[in-house]
Structures are given as C-alpha cells and as structure tokens.
Design an enzyme around this catalytic site. Structure first.
Site, PDB file in Angstrom:
ATOM      1  N   HIS A   1       0.816  -1.203   0.000  1.00 46.72           N
ATOM      2  CA  HIS A   1       0.000   0.000   0.000  1.00 46.72           C
ATOM      3  C   HIS A   1       0.859   1.266   0.000  1.00 46.72           C
ATOM      4  O   HIS A   1       1.623   1.494   0.943  1.00 46.72           O
ATOM      5  CB  HIS A   1      -0.894  -0.036   1.245  1.00 46.72           C
ATOM      6  CG  HIS A   1      -1.935   1.018   1.276  1.00 46.72           C
ATOM      7  ND1 HIS A   1      -2.030   1.938   2.289  1.00 46.72           N
ATOM      8  CD2 HIS A   1      -2.934   1.305   0.411  1.00 46.72           C
ATOM      9  CE1 HIS A   1      -3.061   2.731   2.061  1.00 46.72           C
ATOM     10  NE2 HIS A   1      -3.623   2.371   0.932  1.00 46.72           N
TER      11      HIS A   1
ATOM     12  N   HIS B   1      -0.945  10.952  -2.440  1.00 51.10           N
ATOM     13  CA  HIS B   1      -2.236  10.540  -1.883  1.00 51.10           C
ATOM     14  C   HIS B   1      -3.244  11.678  -1.702  1.00 51.10           C
ATOM     15  O   HIS B   1      -4.414  11.544  -2.034  1.00 51.10           O
ATOM     16  CB  HIS B   1      -2.024   9.841  -0.535  1.00 51.10           C
ATOM     17  CG  HIS B   1      -3.309   9.403   0.096  1.00 51.10           C
ATOM     18  ND1 HIS B   1      -4.053  10.215   0.924  1.00 51.10           N
ATOM     19  CD2 HIS B   1      -4.004   8.249  -0.018  1.00 51.10           C
ATOM     20  CE1 HIS B   1      -5.146   9.569   1.307  1.00 51.10           C
ATOM     21  NE2 HIS B   1      -5.141   8.372   0.752  1.00 51.10           N
TER      22      HIS B   1
HETATM   23  O1  G3P Z   1      -6.935   1.467  -2.436  1.00 46.67           O
HETATM   24  C1  G3P Z   1      -6.998   1.216  -1.085  1.00 46.67           C
HETATM   25  C2  G3P Z   1      -6.791   2.473  -0.278  1.00 46.67           C
HETATM   26  O2  G3P Z   1      -5.586   3.044  -0.681  1.00 46.67           O
HETATM   27  C3  G3P Z   1      -7.901   3.470  -0.419  1.00 46.67           C
HETATM   28  O3  G3P Z   1      -7.832   4.501   0.499  1.00 46.67           O
HETATM   29  O4  G3P Z   1      -7.305   6.752   1.262  1.00 46.67           O
HETATM   30  O5  G3P Z   1      -5.605   4.975   1.493  1.00 46.67           O
HETATM   31  O6  G3P Z   1      -6.172   5.896  -0.749  1.00 46.67           O
HETATM   32  P1  G3P Z   1      -6.683   5.578   0.623  1.00 46.67           P
HETATM   33 CA    CA Z   2      -4.970   4.631  -2.233  1.00 42.20          CA
END
Ligand code: G3P
Ligand code: CA
Length: 232
Positions: free
Chosen positions: A10, A52
C-alpha cells in the site's frame, strides 16, 4: 489448503519509507508482493503524479493543491528523506511488469490520461493487461475509464457497505470490490463472491486483523508492511 491472499503493498512499503515515493516502491519490490498500490492526480502541466492527498502539505515540505502546481514545482518539494513526488511513468518504469500495479484514480480527470498511458505500456513487451487494476472511490471516473479501456480490470472502492452489498461494483463491471476493513463482514464477502467479484481490503497492518481477514476468505490485503503478508 488455505487459499492464497494477494499481498498488495500500500503506497509502496509505506510503513518503512515515505509513502508513494520511488524509495517506497523500490523497497516494496524487495519483498516481492503481488501488487503495489498508488494514488494519482493530474498536475497543472498535465503529467500524472503519484501522491495521496489533494494537497502537498501532509507528505511534503510544500503547501497547496497538487492540481495547481506544475511538475517542475512539485519536483522541487521534499516528499520525505529527500525523496521527490514521482510521476506515474517513473513508477511504471521501475516496476517494469515485474508485478501487478493498482492505480487509484484520486483526482478528477484522471481516467483519460491513465487509460492513454496504460495503452502505451501494453504495447511494451513487459506488461500484460491483467497486471493493471484501476480503482477509485469516484465511480463515474471509474466508469469513464472502463469505457475507454474495457479490457483492464477495475476495482470499485468503498469505505462502507452499500445497501445492496456488492451489487454496485457488479453493475460497474468491476473485477474487485475494495473495501475498508472496519466494514467487512462475512455476508458481504459471500455476496461479492457470489457475484464473481474479488474482495480486497484496506489497510490491514496488524497481524490479528490479517488473520481475521484471511478467515473471512478475502482475496487480497492492502498492507503498509509487505513483509507481514509473506508468511501466510
Ligand atoms: O486502495 C486502497 C486504499 O488506498 C484506499 O484509500 O485513502 O488509502 O487511498 P486511501
Ligand atoms: Ca490509495
């Protein structure tokens, strides 16, 4: 035998390195996850950049909206430990088809340039269509993407459970439904699977949550520490 759960790094290995930076993705690759996840916006000069938030404030030493800055301005910022905000092209070149990539469409108007770029990379020998997963909380943007490149998998992102369970994702023609871990339930996982959808859950970092998700039979986990999923 326990089924394999996809290990999705992630924002790179963001538990160890500054999120969404080249060093984070480079570090993630050393753990050989199945997929890396990242977030994209189109900046003022038109390039797709990997970051992000809509503003640069939290993750860099700058201030202001990403979409109001040219790439040359964004590149001057420190995204942590001397890292720069990367472009999507830089990350695609780093990954070079070695593993799959989940591109999350964060900013408005990202569907079209992402579709164009993926098309370009599909003509290179190292990339296959199945290695791309394009996701978004912005479902109209996702639908636009699906129209442009129907052969590329899409993931419908949700932070809660829709009243009709996984149906909205099925209606979009999604490959997966990507759900926040607080909301996951056995009923939801079963409904998604009945509809032929994969269930990917974010962001699962604790070992007991990883075990709980595996017991629910989910198909993939977004984790900031890619090594934590290596043993399952
Ligand atoms: O794609 C999973 C997750 O990344 C979605 O939420 O806010 O971490 O981008 P966020
Ligand atoms: Ca994300």
């Amino acid at each position: 035998m326990q089924k394999k759960v996809l290990n999705i790094a992630h924002r790179g290995a963001s538990g160890y390195k500054p999120e969404n930076t080249l060093s984070s993705f480079r570090h993630a690759l050393t753990y050989k996850p199945d997929m890396i996840e990242l977030d994209v916006y189109v900046c003022l000069s038109g390039e797709l950049v990997v970051i992000h938030d809509d503003k640069v404030d939290r993750t860099t030493n700058g201030q202001g909206y990403v979409v109001e800055k040219r790439l040359s301005e964004l590149k001057k910022l420190d995204a942590g430990q001397g890292e720069k905000i990367p472009t999507l092209i830089e990350i695609l070149n780093l990954v070079n088809g070695k593993i799959a990539i989940n591109i999350e469409l964060k900013g408005a108007g990202t569907a079209k340039p992402v579709a164009k770029l993926i098309k370009e990379y599909l003509s290179k020998i190292n990339w296959q269509a199945e290695q791309f997963l394009v996701s978004s909380f912005n479902h109209p943007e996702l639908a636009t993407f699906k129209k442009l490149l129907p052969n590329i998998r899409i993931g419908a992102l949700f932070v809660g459970i829709p009243a009709e369970l996984a149906k909205p994702a099925e209606d979009l023609g999604a490959y997966s439904i990507n759900l926040s871990q607080e909301f996951i339930s056995q009923e939801f996982v079963n409904d998604a699977h009945r509809r032929g959808l994969k269930v990917f859950v974010f962001t699962v970092n604790d070992f007991d949550d990883i075990d709980r998700m595996i017991k629910l039979g989910v198909d993939g986990l977004f984790c900031n520490y890619p090594d934590r999923l290596q043993t399952q």
